[in-house]
Design a protein around this motif. Structure first.
Motif, PDB file in Angstrom:
ATOM      1  N   GLN A  15      13.373 -56.373  -7.017  1.00 38.63           N
ATOM      2  CA  GLN A  15      14.794 -56.595  -7.428  1.00 38.63           C
ATOM      3  C   GLN A  15      14.948 -55.976  -8.688  1.00 38.63           C
ATOM      4  O   GLN A  15      14.178 -55.546  -9.639  1.00 38.63           O
ATOM      5  N   LEU A  16      16.417 -55.367  -8.991  1.00 40.02           N
ATOM      6  CA  LEU A  16      16.750 -54.696 -10.033  1.00 40.02           C
ATOM      7  C   LEU A  16      16.654 -55.464 -11.209  1.00 40.02           C
ATOM      8  O   LEU A  16      16.700 -57.011 -11.401  1.00 40.02           O
ATOM      9  N   GLY A  17      15.742 -55.092 -12.251  1.00 39.61           N
ATOM     10  CA  GLY A  17      15.514 -55.792 -13.382  1.00 39.61           C
ATOM     11  C   GLY A  17      16.523 -55.594 -14.491  1.00 39.61           C
ATOM     12  O   GLY A  17      17.597 -56.357 -14.729  1.00 39.61           O
ATOM     13  N   VAL A  39      14.977 -50.311 -14.448  1.00 36.99           N
ATOM     14  CA  VAL A  39      13.552 -51.002 -13.805  1.00 36.99           C
ATOM     15  C   VAL A  39      13.706 -52.066 -13.017  1.00 36.99           C
ATOM     16  O   VAL A  39      14.796 -52.934 -13.126  1.00 36.99           O
ATOM     17  N   ASP A  40      12.660 -52.481 -12.337  1.00 40.68           N
ATOM     18  CA  ASP A  40      12.470 -53.646 -11.452  1.00 40.68           C
ATOM     19  C   ASP A  40      12.117 -55.064 -12.221  1.00 40.68           C
ATOM     20  O   ASP A  40      11.941 -54.881 -13.486  1.00 40.68           O
ATOM     21  N   TYR A  46      12.740 -48.264 -11.089  1.00 39.99           N
ATOM     22  CA  TYR A  46      13.586 -48.704  -9.893  1.00 39.99           C
ATOM     23  C   TYR A  46      14.589 -47.591  -9.506  1.00 39.99           C
ATOM     24  O   TYR A  46      14.433 -47.347  -8.324  1.00 39.99           O
ATOM     25  N   GLU A  47      15.457 -47.193 -10.284  1.00 41.49           N
ATOM     26  CA  GLU A  47      16.217 -46.109  -9.945  1.00 41.49           C
ATOM     27  C   GLU A  47      16.964 -45.484 -10.900  1.00 41.49           C
ATOM     28  O   GLU A  47      16.735 -45.980 -11.973  1.00 41.49           O
ATOM     29  N   VAL A  48      17.549 -44.433 -10.627  1.00 42.67           N
ATOM     30  CA  VAL A  48      18.336 -43.792 -11.803  1.00 42.67           C
ATOM     31  C   VAL A  48      19.513 -43.702 -11.023  1.00 42.67           C
ATOM     32  O   VAL A  48      19.805 -43.097  -9.914  1.00 42.67           O
TER      33      VAL A  48
END
Length: 73
Positions: A15-17, A39-40, A46-48
């Motif tokens: 999950q998105l943190g 970050v998660d 997690y993602e950019v």
């Protein structure tokens, strides 16, 4: 616009943190672009996420020297 998501085979339910860094630059057409590094829930990358403020497509990725950035608390 869009995200670059980092997959982790060992984790099936991520999950998105939170956002850990933010930046912005001006695309070659003069439109500002927002960049967020997320970050998660466990603090792993997690993602950019890239978001162009007028929702038009990105024309190019920035050079490092063009990014105005900040670290999130």
């Amino acid at each position: 616009m869009g995200s670059i998501r980092f997959l982790t085979p060992s984790k099936s339910s991520r999950q998105l943190g939170k956002a850990v860094a933010k930046g912005e630059y001006i695309d070659e057409d003069g439109i500002p672009v927002s960049i967020v590094v997320n970050v998660d829930q466990d603090g792993e990358l997690y993602e950019v996420d890239f978001w162009k403020v007028d929702f038009s497509p990105l024309r190019r990725y920035p050079k490092v020297s063009e990014i105005k950035s900040e670290i999130c608390e």
